[in-house]
Design a protein around this motif. Structure first.
Motif: not given
Length: 61
Positions: A1-23
């Motif tokens: 399982m991936a672990i979110l670093s503090e910089s990743m958590k900070e980035m999610i809070g500051k930028q508009l995240p996008f979710l990319a999936t495929a059907d």
């Protein structure tokens, strides 16, 4: 399982995240997830308001 670093958590809070999936046919779906938030060090959560298309794709792929 991936672990979110503090910089990743900070980035999610500051930028508009996008979710990319495929059907199941491999057709990509990309969209902004303004409701995406960090739940803890290994989980993200967001309000699914795409008629469950993204959730369905995440379960399939």
């Amino acid at each position: 399982m991936a672990i979110l670093s503090e910089s990743m958590k900070e980035m999610i809070g500051k930028q508009l995240p996008f979710l990319a999936t495929a059907d199941e046919h491999g057709v990509p779906k990309v969209g902004p997830k303004g409701s995406l938030h960090v739940l803890d060090d290994s989980h993200l959560l967001y309000f699914e308001h795409t008629f469950r298309h993204a959730y369905h794709n995440l379960q399939q792929n």
